[in-house]
Design a protein around this motif. Structure first.
Motif, mmCIF file in Angstrom:
data_model
loop_
_atom_site.group_PDB
_atom_site.id
_atom_site.type_symbol
_atom_site.label_atom_id
_atom_site.label_comp_id
_atom_site.label_asym_id
_atom_site.label_seq_id
_atom_site.Cartn_x
_atom_site.Cartn_y
_atom_site.Cartn_z
ATOM 1 N N ALA A 359 -4.260 10.640 0.164
ATOM 2 C CA ALA A 359 -5.353 10.973 0.925
ATOM 3 C C ALA A 359 -6.049 9.748 1.429
ATOM 4 O O ALA A 359 -6.783 9.734 2.478
ATOM 5 C CB ALA A 359 -6.545 11.675 0.005
ATOM 6 N N TRP A 360 -5.614 8.662 0.749
ATOM 7 C CA TRP A 360 -6.212 7.186 0.968
ATOM 8 C C TRP A 360 -5.786 6.912 2.555
ATOM 9 O O TRP A 360 -6.392 6.309 3.467
ATOM 10 C CB TRP A 360 -5.760 6.072 0.238
ATOM 11 N N THR A 361 -4.620 7.513 2.873
ATOM 12 C CA THR A 361 -4.122 6.912 4.214
ATOM 13 C C THR A 361 -4.310 7.846 5.568
ATOM 14 O O THR A 361 -4.327 7.708 6.669
ATOM 15 C CB THR A 361 -2.301 7.379 4.241
ATOM 16 N N LEU A 362 -5.517 8.835 5.136
ATOM 17 C CA LEU A 362 -5.765 9.722 6.347
ATOM 18 C C LEU A 362 -7.043 9.109 6.953
ATOM 19 O O LEU A 362 -7.249 9.435 8.109
ATOM 20 C CB LEU A 362 -6.552 10.956 5.553
ATOM 21 N N PRO A 366 -14.446 2.831 5.453
ATOM 22 C CA PRO A 366 -14.552 2.722 4.183
ATOM 23 C C PRO A 366 -14.884 3.946 3.551
ATOM 24 O O PRO A 366 -14.694 4.214 2.479
ATOM 25 C CB PRO A 366 -15.708 1.571 4.132
ATOM 26 N N ALA A 367 -15.864 4.694 4.205
ATOM 27 C CA ALA A 367 -16.382 5.868 3.731
ATOM 28 C C ALA A 367 -15.265 6.970 3.591
ATOM 29 O O ALA A 367 -15.603 7.930 2.496
ATOM 30 C CB ALA A 367 -17.530 6.642 4.832
ATOM 31 N N ASP A 368 -14.239 6.771 4.230
ATOM 32 C CA ASP A 368 -13.123 7.870 4.008
ATOM 33 C C ASP A 368 -12.259 7.690 2.800
ATOM 34 O O ASP A 368 -11.661 8.578 2.425
ATOM 35 C CB ASP A 368 -12.111 7.807 5.268
ATOM 36 N N VAL A 371 -13.714 8.172 -2.080
ATOM 37 C CA VAL A 371 -13.367 9.266 -2.991
ATOM 38 C C VAL A 371 -11.922 9.000 -3.228
ATOM 39 O O VAL A 371 -11.498 9.260 -4.585
ATOM 40 C CB VAL A 371 -13.800 10.698 -2.389
ATOM 41 N N PRO A 372 -11.011 8.873 -2.447
ATOM 42 C CA PRO A 372 -9.414 8.598 -3.062
ATOM 43 C C PRO A 372 -9.341 7.487 -3.947
ATOM 44 O O PRO A 372 -8.620 7.513 -4.740
ATOM 45 C CB PRO A 372 -8.757 8.484 -1.627
ATOM 46 N N ALA A 373 -9.934 6.363 -3.670
ATOM 47 C CA ALA A 373 -9.853 5.562 -4.559
ATOM 48 C C ALA A 373 -10.344 5.690 -5.676
ATOM 49 O O ALA A 373 -9.913 5.223 -6.989
ATOM 50 C CB ALA A 373 -10.606 4.115 -3.923
ATOM 51 N N ALA A 374 -11.637 6.294 -6.015
ATOM 52 C CA ALA A 374 -12.078 6.738 -7.240
ATOM 53 C C ALA A 374 -11.330 7.774 -7.780
ATOM 54 O O ALA A 374 -11.108 7.411 -9.003
ATOM 55 C CB ALA A 374 -13.796 7.259 -7.122
#
Length: 414
Positions: A359-362, A366-368, A371-374
């Motif tokens: 999901a990080w790659t989508l 930064p806002a996108d 959530v994936p990072a957390a």
């Protein structure tokens, strides 16, 4: 790529998908996970529940975004393959299939322990055979049966909450989260409780069988997760207020012990039946999800290609379902439920780590990526906060999968 003639039929709506997610989450986990969580963190298990819910929300959000783009059976196996590369998709699929197969065995053994403790293994095997037959006959029948199971379990849990909170044995002082096992204990409790939240992925793995997946899946996952969190919080508060952290941590059947301590022993048999029904519901949905991931991996030849066949009449991956059922039945006849749960938690967290990385790659904003990072960080922390044996065994089995992948690539390159 999906082979011609091997597509599944899209028959499930939002309601069906939510019910399948609830059947996976509101299951045996709430009847069994509270005690080890209390042993790890004391009354801090409530904080652990909150941490597990936050990680689950991040995972659910990442899964929903990915499922809307890739509405095919296989869940994170497909997402990892498409966003990160074939190896990461394979690792996610391997983690899911192996971890959830262990979870299937744990759920089957939970059924046996509540229905006939002296013959727990035999009952577990019988439950696996029966539910494999239900899944074989079509996903709509599975969704219908899951709806019945969810209704029964929610009614039992509601009774436990009302009886405990309404009794004179309930004491709010027992809910003091300051009396915890420290940060390490809270994180270990979160990892154990996460085991009971992980079922929302079942919705994503059914991406090829839901109508309008771009709309249905993003709606169904948060709905199922939100309902589950409310139910778990209510049950945890009620049981902890009656038994306290010490009593809950040493309880063999915590919900049954809680209603007995609340002065309503007549409800104990009902709770035991509810636990068995909940485990059946979880087992039904687990077999459903594992077989769909096995189907996707077989299509890409990461598993034997014979498993990629879809039944012409029932429109289900019948060979994958039979293979999964056979392996689970063998495990249910031989393994210990506690070891199965610990390993399953590690595998599931590894699976969701790949989902969040995908999901990080989508998006690059930064806002996108918050959530994936957390979610990725949470999965890694909770996985390594589990008991040492679970971490060692889990890492070892994942390593076996990596070696197998390398050998397969080497043979293919010759």
């Amino acid at each position: 790529m999906t082979r011609s003639g091997a597509e599944l039929r899209r028959t499930l709506g939002v309601g069906d998908a939510v019910v399948i997610g609830l059947g996976s989450m509101v299951g045996a986990g709430i009847f069994a996970a509270l005690a080890p969580a209390a042993r790890a963190a004391g009354s801090g298990l409530l904080l652990g529940l909150a941490v597990a819910a936050v990680v689950a929300y991040c995972n659910a959000t990442s899964s929903a975004r990915l499922a809307a783009l890739y509405p095919a059976s296989g869940g994170t196996y497909v997402y990892g393959r498409e966003r990160l590369g074939e190896f990461w998709g394979y690792l996610a699929g391997w983690s899911f299939v192996v971890g959830k197969t262990a979870s299937c065995a744990a759920m089957a053994l939970t059924v046996g322990a509540y229905v006939w403790p002296d013959q727990a293994h035999a009952v577990a095997v019988a439950a696996v055979v029966a539910l494999t037959a239900v899944n074989y006959s079509g996903v709509q029948k599975s969704a219908w049966l899951t709806r019945v199971i969810v209704a029964v379990v929610l009614a039992v849990l509601a009774s436990v909450v009302v009886v405990c909170l309404g009794s004179g044995a309930s004491d709010a002082a027992r809910l003091d989260v300051g009396a915890s096992g420290g940060v390490g204990g809270v994180l270990q409790a979160a990892g154990l409780l996460f085991f009971a939240f992980a079922g929302y992925a079942r919705i994503a793995t059914l991406g090829e069988e839901v109508r309008d997946p771009a709309r249905t899946i993003p709606r169904a996952i948060p709905l199922a997760l939100g309902i589950t969190l409310v139910v778990y919080a209510a049950v945890a508060l009620a049981v902890l207020s009656v038994l306290g952290a010490g009593g809950l941590g040493h309880a063999v059947a915590p919900l049954a012990d809680a209603v007995r301590a609340a002065g309503v022993p007549g409800l104990v048999p009902v709770v035991r039946v509810g636990a068995a029904v909940a485990a059946l519901g979880s087992l039904l949905a687990l077999i459903l999800g594992v077989s769909r991931t096995a189907l996707a991996m077989a299509r890409d030849r990461h598993l034997p290609g014979a498993l990629a066949v879809v039944h012409p009449r029932f429109q289900v991956p019948h060979r994958a379902e039979l293979a999964v059922g056979a392996v689970v039945a063998a495990l249910a006849a031989t393994v210990d439920v506690r070891g199965a749960i610990g390993f399953s938690s590690f595998g599931v967290l590894a699976y969701y780590a790949v989902a969040n990385a995908s999901a990080w790659t989508l998006g690059s904003a930064p806002a996108d990526r918050v959530v994936p990072a957390a979610g990725l960080l949470g999965c890694v922390v909770l996985a390594f906060a589990l008991p040492a044996v679970s971490v060692i065994v889990g890492a070892g089995v994942l390593a076996v999968g990596v070696v197998a992948c390398g050998v397969r690539r080497g043979l293919a390159g010759r």
